[in-house]
Enzyme design. Structure first.
Site, PDB file in Angstrom:
ATOM      1  N   SER A   1      51.976  38.774  41.558  1.00  0.00           N
ATOM      2  CA  SER A   1      51.555  39.759  42.718  1.00  0.00           C
ATOM      3  C   SER A   1      52.375  40.261  43.782  1.00  0.00           C
ATOM      4  CB  SER A   1      50.257  38.907  43.448  1.00  0.00           C
ATOM      5  OG  SER A   1      49.226  39.688  43.896  1.00  0.00           O
TER       6      SER A   1
ATOM      7  N   LYS B   1      56.508  41.761  43.370  1.00  0.00           N
ATOM      8  CA  LYS B   1      57.157  42.332  43.634  1.00  0.00           C
ATOM      9  C   LYS B   1      58.469  41.796  44.060  1.00  0.00           C
ATOM     10  CE  LYS B   1      52.806  44.000  46.213  1.00  0.00           C
ATOM     11  NZ  LYS B   1      52.005  44.475  45.324  1.00  0.00           N
TER      12      LYS B   1
ATOM     13  N   TRP C   1      43.210  46.797  40.609  1.00  0.00           N
ATOM     14  CA  TRP C   1      44.035  46.956  41.941  1.00  0.00           C
ATOM     15  C   TRP C   1      45.352  47.208  41.662  1.00  0.00           C
ATOM     16  CZ3 TRP C   1      43.105  48.668  46.384  1.00  0.00           C
ATOM     17  CH2 TRP C   1      43.636  48.313  47.746  1.00  0.00           C
TER      18      TRP C   1
ATOM     19  N   HIS D   1      43.073  38.875  38.008  1.00  0.00           N
ATOM     20  CA  HIS D   1      44.290  38.706  38.654  1.00  0.00           C
ATOM     21  C   HIS D   1      44.812  37.167  38.754  1.00  0.00           C
ATOM     22  CE1 HIS D   1      47.444  40.346  41.409  1.00  0.00           C
ATOM     23  NE2 HIS D   1      47.101  39.305  42.202  1.00  0.00           N
TER      24      HIS D   1
END
Ligand code: GCU
Length: 435
Positions: A275, A279, A366, A416
């Site tokens: 998540s 990044k 998302w 997720h």
């Protein structure tokens, strides 16, 4: 010259516009994830910046042009427009072994805690590495390195693991309401780490609580390692690194430490993150080429997903909800993704030719799973320059059907998260590329 009347009208007009802006800003951060685009037919037409065309029009046709010209250009654009930079220069590191347990995990692992101090002050910025290596290993092992979300103590029940004293996110379900870690939450994230499988397969695992390096809230960059770089930066430079840059910096410092550790082979360390920390792992792989492999689990907007697709989370939403993650310049692209000089296929390409794994989850819309796959696909030409094998199709593989070449991708069923299934694939990929 404006007459009084006009001026008044101008000011009230400006005031009105400002209020609208404020309302827009506030309401945007309150928009729930459901209110964004999840309809493939509503993805606007978009044009990706050309990966292999330099700013002066030169086409990249060799590894040399990539390494000396295009790669540095792309890196600079991400520094300037997306993540920002931190001041360069070596920070002297000091380390102290906090604990060493030769028979952790029922005898399967040597588990150590190493505190890394970033200054002469024992109470200054510091981070705790939690390091697992296979018990009885006779030579340095390849390893995975990644941040955890809530503290190192979340990996295991063992009360000997230091309870982080850093600021933590409040979590009602863990009884945390004052930003302080609790004993009761020990082992709460164990399911995300598959430590027995990792050491059982001959790998090390190094994890760090990300809040040690930069607590995850917008405090005007006073805390965490930002303090090391001087608080006098006011107003903040538009390209000054935000939290993701700080977290990437911390992982590089952890690798510095591993370079003189006899249990881990620092040349074979995969950087991993989930998540926001996915990044971070992509940005770490881009900025520090010592990392031998890069894994981004469900990294979404600002990570692997193509931002210009406007599917799921958007640039405007991420900068509004998390104003401290990126640099100030990134806000120029709020509701303006088309103008971004980069997209995330270029972020992935910065890790070429090292193996990169991008993973998605079916319910994690998302994070735009298809955008995550497409990014990896469009990064392909950079890997091909090095003769690496990448994906030929822009159609993503079916759910639970991982594809692995010199890059890899899977989308699994579920939400997720990081699961055992994800780790199984990462271990298989590492067996091919880190052994
Ligand atoms: C939020 C954020 C995402 C991020 C995620 C996470 O959902 O919008 O960009 O990836 O948090 O880090 O868990």
């Amino acid at each position: 010259m404006f007459g009084i009347d006009h001026r008044n009208r101008l000011w009230s007009g400006l005031g009105f516009a400002f209020c609208l802006l404020l309302i827009n800003f506030r309401s945007l951060s309150k928009l729930s994830a459901e209110e964004f685009n999840y309809d493939e037919s509503k993805v606007p037409p978009y044009t990706l910046p050309e990966l292999l065309k330099c700013e002066d029009g030169t086409l990249v046709d060799s590894i040399d042009v990539w390494n000396t010209k295009r790669r540095p250009e792309i890196l600079r654009m991400f520094e300037e427009h997306v993540f920002g930079t931190l001041p360069a220069g070596k920070i002297p590191l000091r380390t102290k072994i906090r604990s060493s347990v030769p028979d952790a995990l029922e005898g399967r692992a040597l588990r150590r805690e190493v505190t890394v101090y970033f200054s002469d002050d024992d109470h200054g910025p510091q981070m705790d590495l939690l390091i697992y290596t296979p018990a009885g290993a006779t030579e340095p092992v390849p390893a995975f390195m990644g941040y955890n979300f809530d503290g190192n103590h979340m990996l295991e029940k063992d009360p000997r693991i230091h309870l982080t004293e850093s600021w933590v996110l409040n979590r009602k379900e863990l009884g945390i309401e004052d930003h302080k870690a609790r004993d009761a939450s020990r082992s709460g994230s164990a399911s995300r780490w598959s430590v027995p499988e990792i050491v059982g397969r001959g790998y090390g695992l190094v994890t760090i609580y990300y809040g040690d390096v930069d607590p995850d809230f917008d405090d005007g960059f006073q805390n965490g390692i930002h303090a090391l770089f001087g608080k006098g930066d006011s107003p903040r430079a538009a390209n000054a690194g935000g939290s993701i840059s700080a977290w990437a910096w911390g992982l590089s410092r952890a690798l510095d430490v591993l370079e003189s550790d006899s249990t881990i082979n620092a040349k074979k360390v995969a950087v991993f993150g989930h998540s926001r920390l996915g990044k971070t792992s992509l940005w770490t792989g881009a900025t520090d080429q010592r990392f031998a492999m890069v894994i981004a689990n469900e990294s979404g907007c600002g990570g692997a997903a193509l931002d210009k697709r406007i599917f799921g989370e958007t640039v405007s939403r991420i900068n509004t909800a998390f104003p401290h993650w990126f640099c100030i310049n990134h806000r120029k692209y709020n509701n303006n993704e088309a103008e971004m000089p980069v997209d995330n296929h270029m972020l992935i390409a910065l890790s070429a030719p090292r193996p990169v794994y991008v993973a998605s989850a079916e319910e994690d819309r998302w994070a735009d799973p298809y955008g995550e796959y497409l990014s990896l696909y469009h990064a392909g030409p950079a890997f091909r320059l090095f003769g690496r094998q990448v994906f030929e199709s822009d159609q993503m593989p079916a759910v639970n059907s991982p594809v692995q070449a010199d890059v890899a991708y899977h989308i699994r069923t579920g939400a997720h998260d990081v699961t055992e299934y994800d780790w199984e694939q990462y271990l298989k990929f590492a067996d091919t590329h880190l052994r």
